[in-house]
Write a protein that holds these residues in place. Structure first.
Motif, PDB file in Angstrom:
ATOM      1  N   GLU A 104      63.897  67.891  53.632  1.00  0.00           N
ATOM      2  CA  GLU A 104      64.829  67.325  52.687  1.00  0.00           C
ATOM      3  C   GLU A 104      63.759  67.405  51.261  1.00  0.00           C
ATOM      4  O   GLU A 104      62.685  67.525  51.311  1.00  0.00           O
ATOM      5  CB  GLU A 104      64.909  66.027  53.183  1.00  0.00           C
ATOM      6  N   PRO A 105      64.624  67.209  50.213  1.00  0.00           N
ATOM      7  CA  PRO A 105      64.064  67.450  48.767  1.00  0.00           C
ATOM      8  C   PRO A 105      62.729  66.415  48.662  1.00  0.00           C
ATOM      9  O   PRO A 105      61.797  66.646  47.928  1.00  0.00           O
ATOM     10  CB  PRO A 105      64.960  67.344  47.965  1.00  0.00           C
ATOM     11  N   ARG A 106      63.192  65.402  49.187  1.00  0.00           N
ATOM     12  CA  ARG A 106      62.180  64.154  49.035  1.00  0.00           C
ATOM     13  C   ARG A 106      60.757  64.407  49.863  1.00  0.00           C
ATOM     14  O   ARG A 106      59.742  63.693  49.632  1.00  0.00           O
ATOM     15  CB  ARG A 106      62.654  62.735  49.555  1.00  0.00           C
ATOM     16  N   ASP A 107      60.826  65.437  50.292  1.00  0.00           N
ATOM     17  CA  ASP A 107      59.285  66.032  51.292  1.00  0.00           C
ATOM     18  C   ASP A 107      58.491  66.689  50.430  1.00  0.00           C
ATOM     19  O   ASP A 107      57.397  67.156  50.597  1.00  0.00           O
ATOM     20  CB  ASP A 107      59.982  66.801  52.626  1.00  0.00           C
ATOM     21  N   SER A 108      59.094  67.362  49.162  1.00  0.00           N
ATOM     22  CA  SER A 108      58.318  67.806  48.097  1.00  0.00           C
ATOM     23  C   SER A 108      57.087  66.912  47.767  1.00  0.00           C
ATOM     24  O   SER A 108      57.217  65.809  47.177  1.00  0.00           O
ATOM     25  CB  SER A 108      59.174  68.270  47.044  1.00  0.00           C
ATOM     26  N   ALA A 109      55.906  67.773  48.216  1.00  0.00           N
ATOM     27  CA  ALA A 109      54.759  67.126  48.026  1.00  0.00           C
ATOM     28  C   ALA A 109      53.560  68.070  48.078  1.00  0.00           C
ATOM     29  O   ALA A 109      53.875  69.267  48.594  1.00  0.00           O
ATOM     30  CB  ALA A 109      54.549  65.821  48.728  1.00  0.00           C
ATOM     31  N   VAL A 110      52.417  67.759  47.853  1.00  0.00           N
ATOM     32  CA  VAL A 110      51.245  68.157  48.232  1.00  0.00           C
ATOM     33  C   VAL A 110      50.619  67.783  49.582  1.00  0.00           C
ATOM     34  O   VAL A 110      50.369  66.576  49.582  1.00  0.00           O
ATOM     35  CB  VAL A 110      50.038  68.394  47.191  1.00  0.00           C
ATOM     36  N   TYR A 111      50.464  68.743  50.817  1.00  0.00           N
ATOM     37  CA  TYR A 111      49.988  68.193  51.775  1.00  0.00           C
ATOM     38  C   TYR A 111      48.763  68.667  52.121  1.00  0.00           C
ATOM     39  O   TYR A 111      48.459  69.877  51.981  1.00  0.00           O
ATOM     40  CB  TYR A 111      51.020  68.689  52.760  1.00  0.00           C
ATOM     41  N   PHE A 112      47.817  67.708  52.305  1.00  0.00           N
ATOM     42  CA  PHE A 112      46.161  68.094  52.419  1.00  0.00           C
ATOM     43  C   PHE A 112      45.985  67.833  53.879  1.00  0.00           C
ATOM     44  O   PHE A 112      46.271  66.689  54.590  1.00  0.00           O
ATOM     45  CB  PHE A 112      45.172  67.014  51.593  1.00  0.00           C
ATOM     46  N   CYS A 113      45.017  68.732  54.292  1.00  0.00           N
ATOM     47  CA  CYS A 113      44.379  68.626  55.879  1.00  0.00           C
ATOM     48  C   CYS A 113      42.956  68.268  55.450  1.00  0.00           C
ATOM     49  O   CYS A 113      42.291  68.919  54.384  1.00  0.00           O
ATOM     50  CB  CYS A 113      44.469  69.921  56.769  1.00  0.00           C
ATOM     51  N   ALA A 114      42.445  67.556  56.134  1.00  0.00           N
ATOM     52  CA  ALA A 114      40.668  67.079  56.127  1.00  0.00           C
ATOM     53  C   ALA A 114      40.302  67.054  57.217  1.00  0.00           C
ATOM     54  O   ALA A 114      40.986  66.529  58.434  1.00  0.00           O
ATOM     55  CB  ALA A 114      40.835  65.741  55.235  1.00  0.00           C
ATOM     56  N   SER A 115      38.943  67.095  57.448  1.00  0.00           N
ATOM     57  CA  SER A 115      38.212  67.238  58.554  1.00  0.00           C
ATOM     58  C   SER A 115      36.945  66.412  58.546  1.00  0.00           C
ATOM     59  O   SER A 115      36.341  66.365  57.523  1.00  0.00           O
ATOM     60  CB  SER A 115      38.206  68.361  59.612  1.00  0.00           C
ATOM     61  N   SER A 116      36.545  65.764  59.661  1.00  0.00           N
ATOM     62  CA  SER A 116      35.210  65.041  59.625  1.00  0.00           C
ATOM     63  C   SER A 116      34.334  65.213  61.027  1.00  0.00           C
ATOM     64  O   SER A 116      34.975  65.676  61.877  1.00  0.00           O
ATOM     65  CB  SER A 116      35.195  63.883  59.193  1.00  0.00           C
ATOM     66  N   ARG A 117      33.248  65.071  61.008  1.00  0.00           N
ATOM     67  CA  ARG A 117      32.627  64.875  62.155  1.00  0.00           C
ATOM     68  C   ARG A 117      32.370  63.380  62.593  1.00  0.00           C
ATOM     69  O   ARG A 117      31.832  62.554  61.925  1.00  0.00           O
ATOM     70  CB  ARG A 117      31.148  65.511  62.133  1.00  0.00           C
ATOM     71  N   ALA A 118      33.443  62.963  63.395  1.00  0.00           N
ATOM     72  CA  ALA A 118      33.537  61.560  63.741  1.00  0.00           C
ATOM     73  C   ALA A 118      32.129  60.847  64.115  1.00  0.00           C
ATOM     74  O   ALA A 118      31.640  61.256  64.601  1.00  0.00           O
ATOM     75  CB  ALA A 118      34.442  61.460  64.921  1.00  0.00           C
ATOM     76  N   GLY A 119      32.049  59.644  63.426  1.00  0.00           N
ATOM     77  CA  GLY A 119      30.629  59.120  63.515  1.00  0.00           C
ATOM     78  C   GLY A 119      30.929  57.541  63.393  1.00  0.00           C
ATOM     79  O   GLY A 119      31.906  56.972  63.032  1.00  0.00           O
ATOM     80  N   THR A 120      29.997  57.088  63.361  1.00  0.00           N
ATOM     81  CA  THR A 120      29.689  55.603  62.851  1.00  0.00           C
ATOM     82  C   THR A 120      29.043  55.343  61.370  1.00  0.00           C
ATOM     83  O   THR A 120      28.126  55.655  61.474  1.00  0.00           O
ATOM     84  CB  THR A 120      28.813  54.846  63.897  1.00  0.00           C
ATOM     85  N   PRO A 121      29.839  54.431  60.693  1.00  0.00           N
ATOM     86  CA  PRO A 121      31.210  54.198  61.156  1.00  0.00           C
ATOM     87  C   PRO A 121      32.280  55.164  60.235  1.00  0.00           C
ATOM     88  O   PRO A 121      33.172  55.321  60.750  1.00  0.00           O
ATOM     89  CB  PRO A 121      31.364  52.879  60.310  1.00  0.00           C
ATOM     90  N   TYR A 122      31.759  55.776  59.156  1.00  0.00           N
ATOM     91  CA  TYR A 122      32.742  56.834  58.517  1.00  0.00           C
ATOM     92  C   TYR A 122      31.930  57.939  58.164  1.00  0.00           C
ATOM     93  O   TYR A 122      30.921  57.896  57.457  1.00  0.00           O
ATOM     94  CB  TYR A 122      33.738  56.269  57.294  1.00  0.00           C
ATOM     95  N   ASN A 123      32.306  59.035  58.611  1.00  0.00           N
ATOM     96  CA  ASN A 123      31.599  60.205  57.834  1.00  0.00           C
ATOM     97  C   ASN A 123      32.686  60.913  56.953  1.00  0.00           C
ATOM     98  O   ASN A 123      33.760  60.708  56.740  1.00  0.00           O
ATOM     99  CB  ASN A 123      31.276  61.368  59.109  1.00  0.00           C
ATOM    100  N   GLU A 124      32.006  61.745  56.213  1.00  0.00           N
ATOM    101  CA  GLU A 124      32.729  62.192  54.991  1.00  0.00           C
ATOM    102  C   GLU A 124      33.815  63.035  55.617  1.00  0.00           C
ATOM    103  O   GLU A 124      33.544  64.002  56.293  1.00  0.00           O
ATOM    104  CB  GLU A 124      31.785  63.160  54.194  1.00  0.00           C
ATOM    105  N   GLN A 125      34.971  63.072  54.653  1.00  0.00           N
ATOM    106  CA  GLN A 125      35.981  63.640  55.050  1.00  0.00           C
ATOM    107  C   GLN A 125      36.164  65.048  54.240  1.00  0.00           C
ATOM    108  O   GLN A 125      35.862  64.620  53.001  1.00  0.00           O
ATOM    109  CB  GLN A 125      37.411  62.982  54.936  1.00  0.00           C
ATOM    110  N   PHE A 126      36.383  66.183  54.737  1.00  0.00           N
ATOM    111  CA  PHE A 126      36.327  67.370  53.956  1.00  0.00           C
ATOM    112  C   PHE A 126      37.625  67.861  53.612  1.00  0.00           C
ATOM    113  O   PHE A 126      38.314  68.099  54.813  1.00  0.00           O
ATOM    114  CB  PHE A 126      35.476  68.499  54.525  1.00  0.00           C
ATOM    115  N   PHE A 127      38.225  68.128  52.565  1.00  0.00           N
ATOM    116  CA  PHE A 127      39.537  68.259  52.198  1.00  0.00           C
ATOM    117  C   PHE A 127      39.721  69.934  52.020  1.00  0.00           C
ATOM    118  O   PHE A 127      39.016  70.296  51.326  1.00  0.00           O
ATOM    119  CB  PHE A 127      40.130  67.669  51.163  1.00  0.00           C
ATOM    120  N   GLY A 128      40.747  70.164  52.465  1.00  0.00           N
ATOM    121  CA  GLY A 128      41.342  71.618  52.305  1.00  0.00           C
ATOM    122  C   GLY A 128      42.059  71.775  50.751  1.00  0.00           C
ATOM    123  O   GLY A 128      41.870  70.714  50.183  1.00  0.00           O
TER     124      GLY A 128
END
Lengths: 114, 115
Positions: free
Chosen positions: B83-107
């Motif tokens: 739908e037109p309201r879905d227009s946006a920028v979609y980002f994917c990010a990944s991280s090495r899960a850890g304790t408590p939060y590891n850096e998320q690297f964005f595409g």
């Protein structure tokens, strides 16, 4: 639920001047706090993070941030900005151990003038 | 090392069409995040996976959105029908899960325009 407020939508500073970007959070305990930067057309990049300990945190590109529990704030600072610092800056909070979800603020756009 | 790879970088489609966005996380990372960025709503987490399993999908807007992660090196976000309201920028990010939060690297993001 936690929330993050960045009260300044847009800030303009002169090159070489100091910078402070404001971030306030709402949460009952001490959250995990982050600052990310987004250059035009790019994804976000982590500048720094605070989990515990020393309340003054050093990050990349000469940035630092100070956690103030009494003010529920985590403001980002840089003593002297460069034209390449022009970007959008996002404060984010994480609160739940074991859940990596981050809640982002609405961002502050930084413009640098010569 | 290659960062997070997203494809396509730009997508223009017509309302009602199916859209599939793709993401390849950084090798060795075991958490993957899908975000949506709009002027009105800012940056929102849609869903995230840990070890290919969806952990938090509370941000997925409605049944038209679905996400899969069939293996550690690939994820898709599908919108059907768009739908037109879905227009946006979609980002994917990944991280090495850890304790408590590891850096998320964005595409670099996928800019979606639904006409």
């Amino acid at each position: 639920a936690q929330s993050v407020t960045q009260p300044d939508i847009h800030i303009t500073v002169s090159e070489g001047a100091s910078l402070e970007l404001r971030c306030n959070y709402s949460y009952g305990a001490t959250p995990y706090l982050f600052w990310y930067v987004q250059s035009p057309g790019q994804g976000l990049q982590l500048l720094l993070k605070y989990f515990s300990g020393d309340t003054l945190v050093q990050g990349i590109k000469g940035f630092e941030a100070e956690f103030k529990r009494s003010q529920s704030s985590f403001n980002l600072r840089k003593p002297s900005v460069h034209w390449s610092d022009a970007a959008e800056y996002f404060c984010a909070v994480g609160v739940e151990f074991g859940n990596e979800k981050l809640t982002f603020g609405t961002g502050t756009r930084l413009t640098i003038i010569p | 090392d290659a960062g997070v790879i997203q494809s396509p970088r730009h997508e223009v489609t017509e309302m009602g069409q199916e859209v599939t966005l793709r993401c390849k996380p950084i090798s060795g990372h075991n958490s993957l995040f899908w975000y949506r960025q709009t002027m009105m709503r800012g940056l929102e987490l849609l869903i995230y996976f840990n070890n290919n399993v969806p952990i938090d999908d509370s941000g997925m807007p409605e049944d038209r959105f679905s996400a899969k992660m069939p293996n550690a090196s690939f994820s898709t976000l599908k919108i059907q029908p768009s739908e037109p309201r879905d227009s946006a920028v979609y980002f994917c990010a990944s991280s090495r899960a850890g304790t408590p939060y590891n850096e998320q690297f964005f595409g670099p993001g996928t800019r979606l325009t639904v006409l």
